[in-house]
Write an enzyme that holds these catalytic residues in place. Structure first.
Site, PDB file in Angstrom:
ATOM      1  N   PRO A   1       0.822  -1.219   0.000  1.00  0.00           N
ATOM      2  CA  PRO A   1       0.000   0.000   0.000  1.00  0.00           C
ATOM      3  C   PRO A   1       0.851   1.262   0.000  1.00  0.00           C
ATOM      4  CG  PRO A   1      -0.089  -1.108   2.151  1.00  0.00           C
ATOM      5  CD  PRO A   1       0.695  -1.993   1.235  1.00  0.00           C
ATOM      6  N   ASP A   2       0.291   2.363  -0.554  1.00  0.00           N
ATOM      7  CA  ASP A   2       1.010   3.634  -0.425  1.00  0.00           C
ATOM      8  C   ASP A   2       0.733   4.213   0.972  1.00  0.00           C
ATOM      9  OD1 ASP A   2      -1.526   4.714  -0.631  1.00  0.00           O
ATOM     10  OD2 ASP A   2      -1.230   5.639  -2.575  1.00  0.00           O
ATOM     11  N   PHE A   3       1.109   5.453   1.208  1.00  0.00           N
ATOM     12  CA  PHE A   3       0.948   6.031   2.556  1.00  0.00           C
ATOM     13  C   PHE A   3      -0.338   6.834   2.670  1.00  0.00           C
ATOM     14  CE2 PHE A   3       5.385   5.119   2.088  1.00  0.00           C
ATOM     15  CZ  PHE A   3       5.693   4.567   3.308  1.00  0.00           C
ATOM     16  N   ARG A   4      -0.544   7.743   1.687  1.00  0.00           N
ATOM     17  CA  ARG A   4      -1.615   8.733   1.843  1.00  0.00           C
ATOM     18  C   ARG A   4      -2.852   8.440   1.009  1.00  0.00           C
ATOM     19  NH1 ARG A   4       3.264  10.597   2.397  1.00  0.00           N
ATOM     20  NH2 ARG A   4       3.696  11.633   4.392  1.00  0.00           N
TER      21      ARG A   4
ATOM     22  N   ASN B   1      11.220   4.722  -1.483  1.00  0.00           N
ATOM     23  CA  ASN B   1      10.684   3.425  -1.053  1.00  0.00           C
ATOM     24  C   ASN B   1      11.756   2.564  -0.392  1.00  0.00           C
ATOM     25  OD1 ASN B   1       8.434   4.387  -2.255  1.00  0.00           O
ATOM     26  ND2 ASN B   1       8.644   3.203  -4.134  1.00  0.00           N
TER      27      ASN B   1
ATOM     28  N   ASP C   1      11.358  -0.787  -0.238  1.00  0.00           N
ATOM     29  CA  ASP C   1      11.036  -2.167  -0.623  1.00  0.00           C
ATOM     30  C   ASP C   1      12.117  -2.833  -1.474  1.00  0.00           C
ATOM     31  OD1 ASP C   1      10.670  -0.949  -3.162  1.00  0.00           O
ATOM     32  OD2 ASP C   1       8.524  -0.701  -2.825  1.00  0.00           O
TER      33      ASP C   1
ATOM     34  N   HIS D   1      15.079   7.039   1.814  1.00  0.00           N
ATOM     35  CA  HIS D   1      14.471   6.778   3.130  1.00  0.00           C
ATOM     36  C   HIS D   1      14.986   5.480   3.734  1.00  0.00           C
ATOM     37  CE1 HIS D   1      10.993   9.858   2.468  1.00  0.00           C
ATOM     38  NE2 HIS D   1      12.135  10.409   2.832  1.00  0.00           N
TER      39      HIS D   1
HETATM   40  P1  OAD Z   1       2.253   8.802  -0.802  1.00  0.00           P
HETATM   41  O1  OAD Z   1       1.333   7.751  -0.314  1.00  0.00           O
HETATM   42  O2  OAD Z   1       2.279  10.099  -0.079  1.00  0.00           O
HETATM   43  O3  OAD Z   1       1.944   9.127  -2.337  1.00  0.00           O
HETATM   44  C1  OAD Z   1       1.812   8.092  -3.277  1.00  0.00           C
HETATM   45  C2  OAD Z   1       1.134   8.666  -4.508  1.00  0.00           C
HETATM   46  O4  OAD Z   1       1.091   7.640  -5.487  1.00  0.00           O
HETATM   47  C3  OAD Z   1      -0.295   9.109  -4.238  1.00  0.00           C
HETATM   48  O5  OAD Z   1      -0.488  10.413  -4.746  1.00  0.00           O
HETATM   49  C4  OAD Z   1      -1.149   8.084  -5.011  1.00  0.00           C
HETATM   50  O6  OAD Z   1      -2.298   8.661  -5.579  1.00  0.00           O
HETATM   51  C5  OAD Z   1      -0.190   7.624  -6.082  1.00  0.00           C
HETATM   52  N1  OAD Z   1      -0.409   6.245  -6.547  1.00  0.00           N
HETATM   53  C6  OAD Z   1      -0.717   5.144  -5.826  1.00  0.00           C
HETATM   54  N2  OAD Z   1      -0.769   4.054  -6.597  1.00  0.00           N
HETATM   55  C7  OAD Z   1      -0.515   4.471  -7.870  1.00  0.00           C
HETATM   56  C8  OAD Z   1      -0.451   3.824  -9.133  1.00  0.00           C
HETATM   57  N3  OAD Z   1      -0.638   2.511  -9.260  1.00  0.00           N
HETATM   58  N4  OAD Z   1      -0.163   4.569 -10.219  1.00  0.00           N
HETATM   59  C9  OAD Z   1       0.039   5.929 -10.120  1.00  0.00           C
HETATM   60  N5  OAD Z   1      -0.010   6.588  -8.944  1.00  0.00           N
HETATM   61  C10 OAD Z   1      -0.274   5.876  -7.833  1.00  0.00           C
HETATM   62  O7  OAD Z   1       3.695   8.141  -0.876  1.00  0.00           O
HETATM   63  P2  OAD Z   1       5.123   8.868  -1.044  1.00  0.00           P
HETATM   64  O8  OAD Z   1       5.020  10.091  -1.863  1.00  0.00           O
HETATM   65  O9  OAD Z   1       6.063   7.817  -1.465  1.00  0.00           O
HETATM   66  O10 OAD Z   1       8.371   8.404   4.484  1.00  0.00           O
HETATM   67  O11 OAD Z   1       5.395   9.265   0.457  1.00  0.00           O
HETATM   68  C11 OAD Z   1       6.629   9.834   0.802  1.00  0.00           C
HETATM   69  C12 OAD Z   1       7.040   9.414   2.176  1.00  0.00           C
HETATM   70  O12 OAD Z   1       5.935   9.590   3.086  1.00  0.00           O
HETATM   71  C13 OAD Z   1       7.369   7.951   2.343  1.00  0.00           C
HETATM   72  O13 OAD Z   1       8.651   7.621   1.876  1.00  0.00           O
HETATM   73  C14 OAD Z   1       7.251   7.752   3.830  1.00  0.00           C
HETATM   74  C15 OAD Z   1       5.969   8.502   4.069  1.00  0.00           C
HETATM   75  O14 OAD Z   1       5.795   9.059   5.317  1.00  0.00           O
HETATM   76  C16 OAD Z   1       8.736   8.041   5.732  1.00  0.00           C
HETATM   77  O15 OAD Z   1       8.149   7.203   6.362  1.00  0.00           O
HETATM   78  C17 OAD Z   1       9.893   8.805   6.273  1.00  0.00           C
END
Ligand code: OAD
Length: 259
Positions: A38-41, A112, A114, A129
């Site tokens: 899963p992503d974060f936000r 990431n 991973d 990170h």
């Molecule tokens: P986010 O979850 O903030 O953003 C991920 C983005 O990817 C979102 O805007 C989603 O809409 C988009 N997304 C998800 N799946 C997708 C797909 N299949 N195709 C296209 N877009 C997609 O994650 P990050 O930006 O990576 O840090 O977050 C940055 C940091 O916040 C992480 O490294 C982590 C977190 O807190 C720490 O823990 C220090």
């Protein structure tokens, strides 16, 4: 596919990639959601999930060093979930590795943890990170390699050092410094004609600042399935699934013998 003028945008992306020898690729959690992480936000993201599952003062606390020192259990419990299955690189991870194989100079800067870029074959990867590959004891500072604590992580247990300190994987928490390699790249960026952001909300500094700094100087594109607050900075914004994008661009590039 969410975006209007998609064909036009794919063609522009192909042109930008074809005309660029040196490319920096900045990735976030969105590049790995199709791998099952899963992503974060996002709506089904980690922060919504942990908010419901653990009694946290705020969702990011699961990755906050001060909260970890108070209660490390949510982090290790979450880690157990991430270590459950054998996760494989996505089409987009493979596409990036292929660009390098075909002779482009590719520097990947990923938020990431991973390790999927390396698994896909990319050679120049900065994991800004951090990583689970190494860890250190929070009490005596002793360093560990993953094979000495991975079993505990898989069981959701807290690995302990012989000094009784907690062994914390070297993933970067809020309140911690990023790896030196990131700051070196930030202050002395690799030579590049194009920066591509893939699957990041660009909400977390200083990592996002690296991509934005480059986007202000050189050709740039962002591919994300939803808009970000920084879209105006980019020459090309494509709102679509990252693997659908990579697949469409890859198909077109493969048809060109020389690119
Ligand atoms: P986010 O979850 O903030 O953003 C991920 C983005 O990817 C979102 O805007 C989603 O809409 C988009 N997304 C998800 N799946 C997708 C797909 N299949 N195709 C296209 N877009 C997609 O994650 P990050 O930006 O990576 O840090 O977050 C940055 C940091 O916040 C992480 O490294 C982590 C977190 O807190 C720490 O823990 C220090």
């Amino acid at each position: 596919m969410h975006d209007k003028n998609l064909n036009e945008k794919i063609n522009k992306a192909v042109q930008l990639i074809k005309s660029s020898d040196k490319i920096v690729i900045f990735t976030g959690a969105g590049i790995s959601t199709n791998c099952g992480i899963p992503d974060f936000r996002g709506e089904n993201g980690i922060y919504n999930m942990v908010k419901k599952k653990y009694n946290l003062p705020y969702p990011e606390a699961v990755f906050d060093i001060s909260y970890f020192e108070h209660d490390p259990h949510p982090f290790y419990d979450l880690t157990k979930e991430l270590f459950k299955s054998d996760i494989q690189p996505s089409l987009s991870h493979k596409f990036i590795a292929w660009l390098e194989e075909k002779g482009k100079t590719i520097n990947v800067v990923t938020q990431n943890i991973d390790m999927l870029h390396t698994k896909a074959g990319s050679k120049n990867v900065i994991e800004c990170h951090g990583t689970y590959l190494t860890a250190h004891c929070l009490k005596c500072g002793k360093k560990f390699e993953i094979n000495s604590f991975e079993d505990k992580l898989k069981k959701g247990e807290i690995p302990l050092c012989i000094c009784s300190g907690i062994i914390k994987p070297d993933v970067v928490f809020f309140g911690e410094m990023l790896p030196d390699k990131f700051y070196i790249a930030y202050h002395n960026p690799p030579e590049a004609d194009l920066v591509i952001v893939m699957g990041s909300s660009l909400m977390v500094q200083p990592a996002a600042g690296f991509a934005l700094m480059l986007a202000n100087k050189i050709n740039s594109m962002i591919i994300n399935n939803e808009p970000t607050v920084y879209d105006k900075i980019f020459d090309l914004v494509v709102n679509m699934d990252i693997d659908e994008f990579s697949s469409a661009v890859w198909e077109k590039l493969k048809k060109n013998n020389k690119f």
